[in-house]
Enzyme design. Structure first.
Site, PDB file in Angstrom:
ATOM      1  N   HIS A 279      13.038  -2.410   2.176  1.00  0.00           N
ATOM      2  CA  HIS A 279      12.472  -1.967   0.898  1.00  0.00           C
ATOM      3  C   HIS A 279      13.337  -0.840   0.358  1.00  0.00           C
ATOM      4  O   HIS A 279      13.924  -0.069   1.115  1.00  0.00           O
ATOM      5  CB  HIS A 279      11.022  -1.491   1.094  1.00  0.00           C
ATOM      6  CG  HIS A 279      10.314  -1.260  -0.198  1.00  0.00           C
ATOM      7  ND1 HIS A 279      10.475  -0.106  -0.933  1.00  0.00           N
ATOM      8  CD2 HIS A 279       9.469  -2.046  -0.909  1.00  0.00           C
ATOM      9  CE1 HIS A 279       9.740  -0.188  -2.034  1.00  0.00           C
ATOM     10  NE2 HIS A 279       9.116  -1.356  -2.045  1.00  0.00           N
TER      11      HIS A 279
ATOM     12  N   GLU B 263      13.744  -6.434  -6.328  1.00  0.00           N
ATOM     13  CA  GLU B 263      13.074  -5.276  -6.919  1.00  0.00           C
ATOM     14  C   GLU B 263      14.127  -4.264  -7.385  1.00  0.00           C
ATOM     15  O   GLU B 263      14.644  -3.495  -6.565  1.00  0.00           O
ATOM     16  CB  GLU B 263      12.194  -4.567  -5.884  1.00  0.00           C
ATOM     17  CG  GLU B 263      11.057  -5.383  -5.339  1.00  0.00           C
ATOM     18  CD  GLU B 263       9.966  -4.491  -4.742  1.00  0.00           C
ATOM     19  OE1 GLU B 263       8.802  -4.773  -5.015  1.00  0.00           O
ATOM     20  OE2 GLU B 263      10.282  -3.513  -4.036  1.00  0.00           O
TER      21      GLU B 263
ATOM     22  N   GLY C 145       7.264  -2.448 -11.216  1.00  0.00           N
ATOM     23  CA  GLY C 145       6.597  -2.164 -12.486  1.00  0.00           C
ATOM     24  C   GLY C 145       5.615  -3.230 -12.945  1.00  0.00           C
ATOM     25  O   GLY C 145       5.175  -3.199 -14.097  1.00  0.00           O
TER      26      GLY C 145
ATOM     27  N   PHE D 244       0.818  -1.219   0.000  1.00  0.00           N
ATOM     28  CA  PHE D 244       0.000   0.000   0.000  1.00  0.00           C
ATOM     29  C   PHE D 244       0.851   1.270   0.000  1.00  0.00           C
ATOM     30  O   PHE D 244       0.333   2.356  -0.211  1.00  0.00           O
ATOM     31  CB  PHE D 244      -0.921   0.009   1.226  1.00  0.00           C
ATOM     32  CG  PHE D 244      -2.152  -0.872   1.103  1.00  0.00           C
ATOM     33  CD1 PHE D 244      -2.308  -1.743   0.036  1.00  0.00           C
ATOM     34  CD2 PHE D 244      -3.159  -0.818   2.048  1.00  0.00           C
ATOM     35  CE1 PHE D 244      -3.454  -2.543  -0.086  1.00  0.00           C
ATOM     36  CE2 PHE D 244      -4.300  -1.598   1.946  1.00  0.00           C
ATOM     37  CZ  PHE D 244      -4.449  -2.469   0.882  1.00  0.00           C
TER      38      PHE D 244
ATOM     39  N   ALA E 102       2.613  -2.672  -6.280  1.00  0.00           N
ATOM     40  CA  ALA E 102       2.040  -1.486  -5.616  1.00  0.00           C
ATOM     41  C   ALA E 102       1.221  -0.670  -6.617  1.00  0.00           C
ATOM     42  O   ALA E 102       0.028  -0.889  -6.773  1.00  0.00           O
ATOM     43  CB  ALA E 102       3.137  -0.652  -4.981  1.00  0.00           C
TER      44      ALA E 102
ATOM     45  N   ILE F 213      10.895   0.485 -10.172  1.00  0.00           N
ATOM     46  CA  ILE F 213       9.780   0.627  -9.218  1.00  0.00           C
ATOM     47  C   ILE F 213       8.915   1.835  -9.596  1.00  0.00           C
ATOM     48  O   ILE F 213       9.430   2.917  -9.843  1.00  0.00           O
ATOM     49  CB  ILE F 213      10.307   0.780  -7.769  1.00  0.00           C
ATOM     50  CG1 ILE F 213      10.904  -0.544  -7.291  1.00  0.00           C
ATOM     51  CG2 ILE F 213       9.194   1.239  -6.831  1.00  0.00           C
ATOM     52  CD1 ILE F 213      11.518  -0.493  -5.901  1.00  0.00           C
TER      53      ILE F 213
HETATM   54  O1  G3P Z   1       7.013  -3.109  -2.996  1.00  0.00           O
HETATM   55  C1  G3P Z   1       6.478  -3.066  -4.258  1.00  0.00           C
HETATM   56  C2  G3P Z   1       7.183  -2.167  -5.132  1.00  0.00           C
HETATM   57  O2  G3P Z   1       8.180  -1.369  -4.669  1.00  0.00           O
HETATM   58  C3  G3P Z   1       6.870  -2.137  -6.538  1.00  0.00           C
HETATM   59  O3  G3P Z   1       6.191  -0.954  -6.767  1.00  0.00           O
HETATM   60  O4  G3P Z   1       4.706   0.500  -7.966  1.00  0.00           O
HETATM   61  O5  G3P Z   1       6.474  -0.752  -9.188  1.00  0.00           O
HETATM   62  O6  G3P Z   1       4.509  -1.973  -8.269  1.00  0.00           O
HETATM   63  P1  G3P Z   1       5.420  -0.792  -8.131  1.00  0.00           P
END
Ligand code: G3P
Length: 221
Positions: A95, A143, A179, A12, A200, A148
């Protein structure tokens, strides 16, 4: 605490769409979806919303960060031990938006093991995945930070990171994020050996979050 795999974690973050009452409503929608389609979905929630959301849903609830301490004189900390009775099941750690050092990592994971909490440690590279194994988290999420929140997923731009991480960590240990927005992103991650995804913005900021989350989940099944 054991989580069932494969696993989808919806982070979130601190988006307006997924904090406060919006976050509570989104968590309830996710719970309904998880029960309907039979996929394990956890939510990673802002510290300020943990008590509210953990009391509102029965799907796994994770913190986004914790401190490796119990009860005591820890002003401003997020003590692992305090979260457990609230119904929080575990936490993300390290993170890319909330990096921590080795001492913090070791203390947090040790306290989480004592309190029976589930740990998901984030790594920015395959080398970091390899380095983090010594802390013995339950899962490691790879990640790449440059992807991201973007439009191109790790599955498309850097699929080799997924297979390399799986080679090192083995199956049932690697989550993939950054992503992720389409069923195909998830399919590729699964084919390369990931046991779940961390997502996210692709869900939280979508016009119809449950529609896209359903697609991602079904691709992982
Ligand atoms: O923790 C999930 C993340 O950092 C990925 O973010 O917005 O690229 O899905 P997003």
């Amino acid at each position: 605490m054991n989580f069932n795999l494969p696993l989808v974690i919806v982070n979130f973050k601190a988006y307006q769409e997924s904090t406060g009452v919006n976050g509570q409503n989104m968590a309830k929608d996710i719970e309904r979806l998880a029960n309907e389609i039979g996929v394990n979905i956890a939510v990673a929630v802002q510290a300020v919303d943990l008590a509210l959301i953990a009391a509102s849903v029965s799907i796994p609830v994770l913190a986004q960060h914790v401190d490796g301490v119990g009860y005591g004189a820890f002003t401003g900390h997020i003590p692992v031990t305090i979260l457990k009775p609230l119904g929080v099941d575990g936490s993300l750690l390290n993170h890319s938006e909330r990096r921590i050092g080795d001492d913090h990592m070791a203390a947090a994971i040790a306290q989480m093991k004592i309190d029976g909490m589930f740990s998901v440690v984030c790594a920015e590279s395959v080398e970091e995945c390899e380095y983090l194994v010594k802390f013995n988290p339950d899962l490691i999420a790879i990640e790449p930070p440059d992807l991201i929140g973007g439009e191109v997923s790790v599955s498309t731009a850097k699929p080799h990171l997924i297979s390399d991480a799986v080679k090192i960590l083995g199956s049932n240990r690697v989550l993939v994020g950054a992503g992720i927005k389409t069923a195909n992103d998830v399919k590729v991650a699964k084919e390369l050996g990931a046991c779940g995804i961390l997502v996210a913005s692709g869900v939280v900021r979508a016009p119809k979050p449950m529609d896209i989350l359903r697609e991602l989940c079904l691709a992982l099944k």
